[in-house]
Design a protein around this motif. Structure first.
Motif, mmCIF file in Angstrom:
data_model
loop_
_atom_site.group_PDB
_atom_site.id
_atom_site.type_symbol
_atom_site.label_atom_id
_atom_site.label_comp_id
_atom_site.label_asym_id
_atom_site.label_seq_id
_atom_site.Cartn_x
_atom_site.Cartn_y
_atom_site.Cartn_z
ATOM 1 N N ALA A 1 0.826 -1.203 0.000
ATOM 2 C CA ALA A 1 0.000 0.000 0.000
ATOM 3 C C ALA A 1 0.859 1.251 0.000
ATOM 4 C CB ALA A 1 -0.920 0.010 1.213
ATOM 5 N N ASN A 2 0.205 2.377 -0.311
ATOM 6 C CA ASN A 2 0.864 3.680 -0.181
ATOM 7 C C ASN A 2 0.980 4.015 1.306
ATOM 8 O OD1 ASN A 2 -2.000 3.859 -0.141
ATOM 9 N ND2 ASN A 2 -1.828 6.095 -0.242
ATOM 10 N N HIS A 3 1.901 4.931 1.641
ATOM 11 C CA HIS A 3 2.169 5.159 3.063
ATOM 12 C C HIS A 3 2.318 6.648 3.335
ATOM 13 C CE1 HIS A 3 2.984 4.080 7.054
ATOM 14 N NE2 HIS A 3 4.288 3.883 7.011
ATOM 15 N N ALA A 4 1.398 7.173 4.149
ATOM 16 C CA ALA A 4 1.499 8.592 4.502
ATOM 17 C C ALA A 4 1.223 8.821 5.973
ATOM 18 C CB ALA A 4 0.517 9.408 3.658
ATOM 19 N N SER A 5 0.927 7.730 6.720
ATOM 20 C CA SER A 5 0.436 7.921 8.081
ATOM 21 C C SER A 5 0.491 6.598 8.838
ATOM 22 C CB SER A 5 -1.008 8.410 8.002
ATOM 23 O OG SER A 5 -1.645 8.273 9.241
ATOM 24 N N HIS A 6 0.575 6.699 10.166
ATOM 25 C CA HIS A 6 0.473 5.473 10.974
ATOM 26 C C HIS A 6 -0.898 4.824 10.804
ATOM 27 C CE1 HIS A 6 4.297 6.029 12.731
ATOM 28 N NE2 HIS A 6 3.984 7.057 13.489
ATOM 29 N N LEU A 7 -1.872 5.604 10.395
ATOM 30 C CA LEU A 7 -3.216 5.053 10.211
ATOM 31 C C LEU A 7 -3.248 3.988 9.117
ATOM 32 C CD1 LEU A 7 -5.375 8.289 10.433
ATOM 33 C CD2 LEU A 7 -5.393 6.381 12.032
ATOM 34 N N ASP A 8 -2.287 4.044 8.178
ATOM 35 C CA ASP A 8 -2.258 3.060 7.090
ATOM 36 C C ASP A 8 -2.160 1.643 7.641
ATOM 37 O OD1 ASP A 8 -2.254 5.211 5.387
ATOM 38 O OD2 ASP A 8 -0.065 5.258 5.214
ATOM 39 N N THR A 9 -1.183 1.424 8.529
ATOM 40 C CA THR A 9 -0.979 0.101 9.102
ATOM 41 C C THR A 9 -2.225 -0.333 9.875
ATOM 42 O OG1 THR A 9 1.252 0.890 9.481
ATOM 43 C CG2 THR A 9 0.688 -1.265 10.385
ATOM 44 N N LEU A 10 -2.742 0.590 10.679
ATOM 45 C CA LEU A 10 -3.886 0.238 11.515
ATOM 46 C C LEU A 10 -5.106 -0.104 10.653
ATOM 47 C CD1 LEU A 10 -3.476 2.896 14.351
ATOM 48 C CD2 LEU A 10 -2.609 0.549 14.230
ATOM 49 N N SER A 11 -5.295 0.656 9.564
ATOM 50 C CA SER A 11 -6.440 0.376 8.686
ATOM 51 C C SER A 11 -6.301 -0.996 8.038
ATOM 52 C CB SER A 11 -6.540 1.434 7.586
ATOM 53 O OG SER A 11 -6.586 2.711 8.140
ATOM 54 N N LEU A 12 -5.102 -1.294 7.533
ATOM 55 C CA LEU A 12 -4.905 -2.584 6.864
ATOM 56 C C LEU A 12 -5.117 -3.726 7.854
ATOM 57 C CD1 LEU A 12 -1.841 -1.777 4.606
ATOM 58 C CD2 LEU A 12 -4.107 -2.476 3.839
ATOM 59 N N LEU A 13 -4.583 -3.573 9.065
ATOM 60 C CA LEU A 13 -4.741 -4.642 10.064
ATOM 61 C C LEU A 13 -6.205 -4.823 10.429
ATOM 62 C CD1 LEU A 13 -1.728 -3.998 12.470
ATOM 63 C CD2 LEU A 13 -2.051 -5.946 10.944
ATOM 64 N N SER A 14 -6.960 -3.720 10.386
ATOM 65 C CA SER A 14 -8.338 -3.799 10.873
ATOM 66 C C SER A 14 -9.259 -4.575 9.929
ATOM 67 C CB SER A 14 -8.891 -2.397 11.106
ATOM 68 O OG SER A 14 -9.214 -1.815 9.861
ATOM 69 N N VAL A 15 -8.809 -4.855 8.698
ATOM 70 C CA VAL A 15 -9.686 -5.616 7.804
ATOM 71 C C VAL A 15 -9.443 -7.121 7.930
ATOM 72 C CG1 VAL A 15 -9.897 -3.759 6.138
ATOM 73 C CG2 VAL A 15 -8.123 -5.480 5.823
ATOM 74 N N LEU A 16 -8.424 -7.508 8.685
ATOM 75 C CA LEU A 16 -8.128 -8.938 8.812
ATOM 76 C C LEU A 16 -8.957 -9.534 9.954
ATOM 77 C CD1 LEU A 16 -4.253 -8.688 8.557
ATOM 78 C CD2 LEU A 16 -5.855 -9.303 6.745
ATOM 79 N N PRO A 17 -9.324 -10.819 9.848
ATOM 80 C CA PRO A 17 -10.024 -11.462 10.961
ATOM 81 C C PRO A 17 -9.121 -11.456 12.202
ATOM 82 C CG PRO A 17 -9.882 -12.941 9.052
ATOM 83 C CD PRO A 17 -9.108 -11.732 8.716
ATOM 84 N N LEU A 18 -9.731 -11.357 13.386
ATOM 85 C CA LEU A 18 -8.943 -11.217 14.616
ATOM 86 C C LEU A 18 -7.909 -12.319 14.794
ATOM 87 C CD1 LEU A 18 -11.167 -9.982 17.569
ATOM 88 C CD2 LEU A 18 -9.273 -8.828 16.449
ATOM 89 N N GLN A 19 -8.282 -13.557 14.459
ATOM 90 C CA GLN A 19 -7.331 -14.648 14.725
ATOM 91 C C GLN A 19 -6.165 -14.647 13.742
ATOM 92 O OE1 GLN A 19 -10.439 -15.089 13.824
ATOM 93 N NE2 GLN A 19 -10.753 -16.860 12.505
ATOM 94 N N LYS A 20 -6.321 -13.896 12.622
ATOM 95 C CA LYS A 20 -5.226 -13.791 11.645
ATOM 96 C C LYS A 20 -4.199 -12.749 12.070
ATOM 97 C CE LYS A 20 -5.756 -16.304 7.815
ATOM 98 N NZ LYS A 20 -4.636 -17.017 7.236
ATOM 99 N N LEU A 21 -4.584 -11.906 13.014
ATOM 100 C CA LEU A 21 -3.787 -10.761 13.426
ATOM 101 C C LEU A 21 -2.385 -11.154 13.881
ATOM 102 C CD1 LEU A 21 -4.891 -7.964 13.366
ATOM 103 C CD2 LEU A 21 -5.344 -8.117 15.791
ATOM 104 N N HIS A 22 -2.298 -12.307 14.541
ATOM 105 C CA HIS A 22 -1.014 -12.723 15.102
ATOM 106 C C HIS A 22 -0.095 -13.286 14.028
ATOM 107 C CE1 HIS A 22 -3.384 -12.093 18.610
ATOM 108 N NE2 HIS A 22 -4.220 -13.049 18.239
ATOM 109 N N ARG A 23 -0.639 -13.448 12.824
ATOM 110 C CA ARG A 23 0.195 -13.939 11.735
ATOM 111 C C ARG A 23 0.302 -12.901 10.627
ATOM 112 N NH1 ARG A 23 -0.456 -20.138 10.670
ATOM 113 N NH2 ARG A 23 1.546 -19.619 9.748
ATOM 114 N N ALA A 24 -0.090 -11.675 10.938
ATOM 115 C CA ALA A 24 0.077 -10.575 9.989
ATOM 116 C C ALA A 24 1.240 -9.723 10.461
ATOM 117 C CB ALA A 24 -1.201 -9.750 9.923
ATOM 118 N N PHE A 25 2.226 -9.543 9.593
ATOM 119 C CA PHE A 25 3.460 -8.846 9.992
ATOM 120 C C PHE A 25 3.664 -7.592 9.158
ATOM 121 C CE2 PHE A 25 3.872 -13.339 10.824
ATOM 122 C CZ PHE A 25 4.468 -13.409 12.071
#
Lengths: 245, 315
Positions: free
Chosen positions: A72-96
């Protein structure tokens, strides 16, 4: 006569201090960390919805199984948080999310947030670039891992999408790991680099269709081509879903 | 137990003095060794800094009261159990590890609640019978999950972990419910740690003959005897902790701390050797993991409690 010895599955980071354990990657699973991360994720998701009215387009492109890369494009810390927020909760620990080692892994509070909440992968942009790339490769070789990469290498200070660094191309050339180009709109306006806290503002995340570069031979040439194509793809997503302000 | 009661108790105040004096003396000795005799004792300084944090933490919990002591114990036991689980690989089974965590919490509840029959703080009957229910629950898990592969190992590790770090170590917390909480708790903790320091020191000074070559190559008979000698003297030196103890009880206390403490140390060493690791963790710089610090207490606390209970009753 002795019984057959049991095989013990001893944790790999037993002789590490707490901080060293957070700094290494991949980290050993930890109930407390997983719990805190899930809790933080719930809070962050609520915040993104309420405060930023985050809208997600193309959620169907995310896959349930197998490893993949989000770019993704990157202009803010919100980018990471937004991308993480679309993943299912149990996938979170395997998203790096790949995070700059020289920024996120230098002070105790930053390491804690990066490791516990974001599950960041410390990426060395300069000295140990090769090792960092090898680590990414190893993660993708395991099934079910998600790598989040911002190929610009840093947050844009103007909001415009800068040139893509070749690392992501080197990683993807000649592999059948799918990569999903994404575009985040509104993050720069809400929380640009240098601002202490975000202000309210709409966010939109567009997730593009997966593609892979198995056909290209590994190497510098392919890497540059992949970077160019991915950047075009992100720009296309931006143009296709221009947000009306 | 309450801050007021602690500050009015001669026993607690004497222990404040003793611990403070010991820490100051140890710091002085280290200072002389470092700057006077120019010896390299860097590693001992690290260990000493650990004590400077742990001693006030323990004294602070006991000062605040029974609930704070129990809370501190619960954290110590749960994170100690976590070390055990991570070292043995039990941690890969979160259901089993979680069950043991809950069982440790149950130990704290039994220690905290009042006995429904006598009204005294701490339900001793439940505390003593808890292993039955916990073992039954642990055995139930594979049945509920319909699993067999590797389950004997998981069950065994969970039971050992609970009995050792939850139940046996729990006896230390239960001492807070006795009629001499300050004397018993502070004596057991201080005597065990002093005996440990004595073993280390006399081992360093006179150590020649290995105590258990296969288990812990650094421990010597000379160190063990030094620890035993200190432990046998302590019930008289710190006799104000339990003025009602006769000579028999004092000798028994000395033996329990002097022999039991080292057996506790060696039993964790057996586990570590079998696992092929040096320390159980690295949370306390200079000491290793939590279990490396409390190993002797785990062994001594239950023996001491039952000795006291036999001769005088806990209440």
């Amino acid at each position: 006569m002795m019984m057959d010895a049991w095989r013990y599955d001893t944790a790999q980071d037993l002789d590490h201090t707490l901080l060293e354990r957070l700094r290494r990657c991949p980290r050993e699973p930890d109930m407390l960390v997983y719990g805190l991360r899930a809790l933080a994720a719930l809070g962050i998701r609520a915040w993104l919805r309420v405060y930023h009215h985050l809208k997600v387009i193309g959620r169907e492109h995310l896959r349930a199984e197998g490893s993949y890369v989000l770019v993704a494009n990157h202009a803010s810390h919100l980018d990471t948080l937004s991308l993480l927020s679309v993943l299912p909760l149990q996938k979170l620990h395997r998203a790096f999310p790949a995070a700059a080692a020289d920024y996120f892994f230098t002070s105790v509070p930053r390491i804690t947030v990066a490791a516990v909440i974001v599950n960041a992968l410390p990426f060395d942009r300069e000295v140990h670039f090769r090792q960092s790339l090898a680590l990414c490769r190893a993660l993708l070789a395991n099934q079910g891992n998600i790598l989040i990469i911002f190929p610009e290498g840093t947050r844009s200070v103007t909001g415009a999408i800068g040139p893509f660094k070749p690392g992501v191309g080197l990683l993807l050339a000649g592999t059948d790991v799918p990569v999903l180009p994404c575009h985040i709109d509104g993050a720069f306006e809400a929380w640009p680099k240098g601002r202490l806290l975000p202000r309210p503002g709409r966010l939109r995340l567009v997730i593009g269709a997966p593609r892979n570069y198995a056909a290209l031979p590994p190497g510098k040439g392919s890497a540059l081509q992949i970077c160019h194509e991915l950047r075009e793809a992100v720009l296309d997503l931006a143009a296709m879903h221009r947000m009306s302000r | 137990m309450s801050p007021n009661a602690a500050l009015q108790s001669d026993v607690f105040r004497l222990y404040l003095l003793v611990v403070g004096a010991l820490l100051a003396t140890a710091g002085g000795v280290l200072g002389v060794l470092t700057w006077g005799l120019r010896k390299n004792v860097q590693q001992v300084w690290v260990t000493y800094r650990g004590w400077l944090i742990m001693a006030p933490a323990v004294m602070g919990c006991i000062l605040v009261g029974r609930e704070a002591t129990l809370f501190g114990w619960t954290l110590l036991a749960i994170f100690g159990m976590k070390e055990f689980a991570r070292a043995t690989g039990l941690y890969t089974d979160w259901w089993m590890t979680g069950t043991v965590y809950l069982a440790i919490a149950a130990i704290s509840v039994a220690t905290l609640m009042a006995d429904p029959f006598t009204g005294h703080p701490g339900w001793f009957g439940l505390f003593m019978s808890l292993p039955v229910f916990v073992v039954a629950t642990i055995l139930l898990l594979p049945i509920l999950r319909n699993r067999t592969q590797g389950q004997l190992q998981t069950i065994s590790l969970a039971i050992v972990g609970f009995l050792y770090i939850g139940w046996m170590f729990g006896h230390l917390a239960f001492l807070a419910n006795s009629n001499h909480p300050y004397g018993y708790l502070l004596y057991v903790i201080l005597a065990v740690e002093l005996s440990d320091v004595a073993a280390f020191t006399s081992g360093k000074l006179f150590g020649r003959h290995q105590l258990r070559s296969q288990i812990s190559p650094n421990k010597t008979w000379e160190g063990a005897l030094g620890a035993l000698a200190v432990s046998m003297a302590l019930p008289w030196i710190l006799g104000f902790s339990f003025p009602h103890f006769g000579p028999v009880q004092r000798v028994l206390t000395g033996l329990i701390v002097g022999v039991g403490g080292q057996l506790g140390d060696l039993s964790i060493s057996v586990i570590k050797r079998d696992l092929g690791i040096k320390d159980m963790g690295a949370v306390i710089p200079g000491h290793g993991g939590i279990l490396d610090r409390i190993d002797s207490l785990i062994y001594v606390a239950p023996l001491f409690l039952h000795m006291v209970d036999y001769f005088y009753g806990l209440r």
